[in-house]
Every structure is written in structure tokens, then in C-alpha cells.
Enzyme design. Structure first.
Site, PDB file in Angstrom:
ATOM      1  N   HIS A   8       0.830  -1.202   0.000  1.00  0.00           N
ATOM      2  CA  HIS A   8       0.000   0.000   0.000  1.00  0.00           C
ATOM      3  C   HIS A   8       0.868   1.256   0.000  1.00  0.00           C
ATOM      4  O   HIS A   8       1.997   1.247   0.493  1.00  0.00           O
ATOM      5  CB  HIS A   8      -0.909   0.035   1.238  1.00  0.00           C
ATOM      6  CG  HIS A   8      -2.055  -0.930   1.191  1.00  0.00           C
ATOM      7  ND1 HIS A   8      -2.294  -1.842   2.200  1.00  0.00           N
ATOM      8  CD2 HIS A   8      -3.032  -1.133   0.263  1.00  0.00           C
ATOM      9  CE1 HIS A   8      -3.369  -2.555   1.898  1.00  0.00           C
ATOM     10  NE2 HIS A   8      -3.833  -2.144   0.728  1.00  0.00           N
ATOM     11  N   CYS A  25      -2.127   1.598   9.371  1.00  0.00           N
ATOM     12  CA  CYS A  25      -2.889   0.455   8.863  1.00  0.00           C
ATOM     13  C   CYS A  25      -3.958  -0.011   9.855  1.00  0.00           C
ATOM     14  O   CYS A  25      -5.005  -0.516   9.449  1.00  0.00           O
ATOM     15  CB  CYS A  25      -1.952  -0.711   8.562  1.00  0.00           C
ATOM     16  SG  CYS A  25      -0.816  -0.436   7.194  1.00  0.00           S
TER      17      CYS A  25
END
Length: 285
Positions: free
Chosen positions: A182, A276
Site C-alpha cells: 500500500h 494500517c
């Protein structure tokens, strides 16, 4: 795209660094490395994850947030979702709207339904991004700019859809090396004028773009492996970071940040850190 039409004033986010007031987490009760998704998981796949230690560290994380006057919502955990601790990926908040992601992999498919159930129970409106693949770890918001990382989890069509939906915003797509999963694993905005970046994962063009907008703190290869960019800003130049990322923390402190060190090294074995593990739904400017 589906829309839930319910009036609310419970959600608002316009950046990654305004004062965090309410955030969604999920305990790592069933966290495990079922399918290797990045180099961090690859490194720890044989060692595995010590769940009791991960739960203790997550509790400390939650208590730290609460001690900073942040309302913490804990979603119910389910055995069939081993990566549910990473709540950031199931959505993102922009303005008063929560966008619920379309999860790209089988191992995470269905996590979004747990979030949607909570939102509906709370009568909070949301957009369900069912048409294209996008995950919140690839979406970084800085006022009228939205950076969207193009990865295995988020595609160009999703970025295009966002731009159509959000015509008052500038959606900028960022290419990076896919092994880093990501965008927030290689780039993060921590204030209006400071950002963290791992240059080796990005193109020269995008690094130059970031450098024109921010004072860049570059993280090393070792620090990237320890998810040095994946800090969580909670407002007023305060942020949460791992104690092991000493150089990053020193660089942040030299720029006037209050770095709150919390050890969640058991959780990062599964490839994600503070950003996250958190889905902000309310920030105050």
C-alpha cells in the site's frame, strides 16, 4: 455505487493530521499470516505471530489513544478474517462521508460487511465503492488533494471513479513498487508541510512532486521494513511511532513533533503498523 442516505454529524476528515477525535480499530484476536502479502510477512511466516503478545500491544495502543482523548470503536472480530486488525484498508473518510472499500483479495473479502453493519447501526451514511477495487491504505488525504496509490489492491479505474465523485478535489495517482503493498507503507503526510517517504519505492517524478510540496523525511530500507512511514498523526504535531524506528523519530522530533512511542512490533509482523490499524472517522481542524 450504493449510497446510504442518513443524516449525521459524526464523521469528518480532511487530512491525515488534524486532531483525531474518533477512530475505528479491531483487536488482532485471530491475526495470522495465511497468505504472504509483502516482504514483512515473508520474513515472519515461519515464526508466526504470538497472539497474546499482539493483543497486549494492541491494548496498549488503544489505551494510548484513549489517554489522548480519542474515542475508540472496536469492531467485532471474526476467525475467518485474519487481517481484520488493519481497519484502514476497509475504507476512508473524506468530508462527512465514509467510503467503504471493495476489498481486492479473498482473504479480506467480507471485512467491509462488518464495518457496514456498524455504520448502519450507528445511522452513519456511507458510499459503498462496489464498482472498482480500492483499499484505504492507498488513499492519503491532504485537504483538497487526494493521493491514490496504484497497487495490487487499488487500480486506475478506482482513482478515476473517485475523481468523478469528488470534482472539487484533485486526485493524484502515485505509482510505486507493488511489493510494498500500500502507498502508506512508502509515503505518509504528517503535517501540512512534512511528509515521510521511502524513495526507492517511488518514481523520480513523484518524489519531485512530493519534494515541491513537503519537507521530506526519507526512511531507510531497514526503517521501511519496520514500516517507518506508517505512523499515525493524532493532531497538534503529535503522532504514534514504533520505538525501533529511532532515526525517523529523531528526525520528526527535530521538526517539532511530539513522538509517542508504542511497541506494536508483534502486529507489524503481519505487514502493517499504526496507520494500517486505524480508520479515522472524525478529525477536527
Amino acid at each position: 455505487m450504493e449510497e446510504r442516505e442518513k443524516t449525521n454529524h459524526k464523521t469528518f476528515c480532511m487530512s491525515e493530521y488534524d486532531t483525531l477525535k474518533r477512530v475505528i480499530l479491531c483487536q488482532p484476536q485471530y491475526m495470522t499470516i495465511r497468505e504472504v502479502i509483502n516482504e514483512t510477512q515473508e520474513h515472519f511466516k515461519d515464526e508466526g505471530i504470538h497472539i497474546e503478545r499482539a493483543l497486549e500491544q494492541h491494548d496498549e495502543f488503544v489505551n494510548t489513544l484513549k489517554n489522548n482523548d480519542i474515542d475508540v470503536i472496536l469492531l467485532p472480530y471474526h476467525k475467518k478474517y485474519p487481517e481484520q486488525v488493519f481497519t484502514r484498508d476497509i475504507g476512508f473518510t473524506l468530508g462527512q462521508t465514509i467510503f467503504v472499500a471493495n476489498m481486492a483479495t479473498d482473504v479480506r473479502a467480507g471485512e467491509e460487511n462488518v464495518l457496514k453493519q456498524w455504520l448502519e447501526d450507528e445511522e452513519i451514511s456511507y458510499y459503498n465503492l462496489v464498482e472498482e477495487r480500492i483499499e484505504g491504505g492507498d488513499v492519503i488525504i491532504d485537504r483538497d488533494t487526494i493521493y491514490v496509490g496504484l497497487s495490487n489492491r487499488t487500480d486506475q479505474k478506482a482513482a478515476d471513479q473517485l475523481q468523478r465523485l469528488l470534482n472539487k478535489f484533485n486526485v493524484i495517482t502515485i505509482d510505486f513498487k507493488e511489493k510494498y503493498l500500500h502507498l502508506d507503507c512508502v509515503f505518509n503526510v504528517v503535517s501540512p508541510d512534512v511528509a515521510l517517504v521511502y524513495p526507492k519505492a517511488l518514481s523520480k517524478k513523484d518524489i519531485e512532486l512530493f519534494a515541491s510540496r513537503y519537507d521530506l523525511i526519507e526512511v531507510s530500507e531497514e526503517e521501511q521494513f519496520q514500516l517507518g512511514t506508517n505512523v499515525l498523526s493524532i493532531g497538534n504535531k503529535r503522532l504514534l511511532s514504533l520505538p525501533v524506528n529511532e532515526r525517523v523519530n529523531k528526525q520528526l522530533r527535530s521538526r517539532g513533533f511530539e513522538v509517542i512511542e508504542v511497541d506494536i512490533t508483534e502486529i507489524i509482523k503481519s505487514g502493517g503498523s499504526f496507520r494500517c490499524c486505524t480508520l479515522p472517522i472524525l478529525r477536527e481542524g
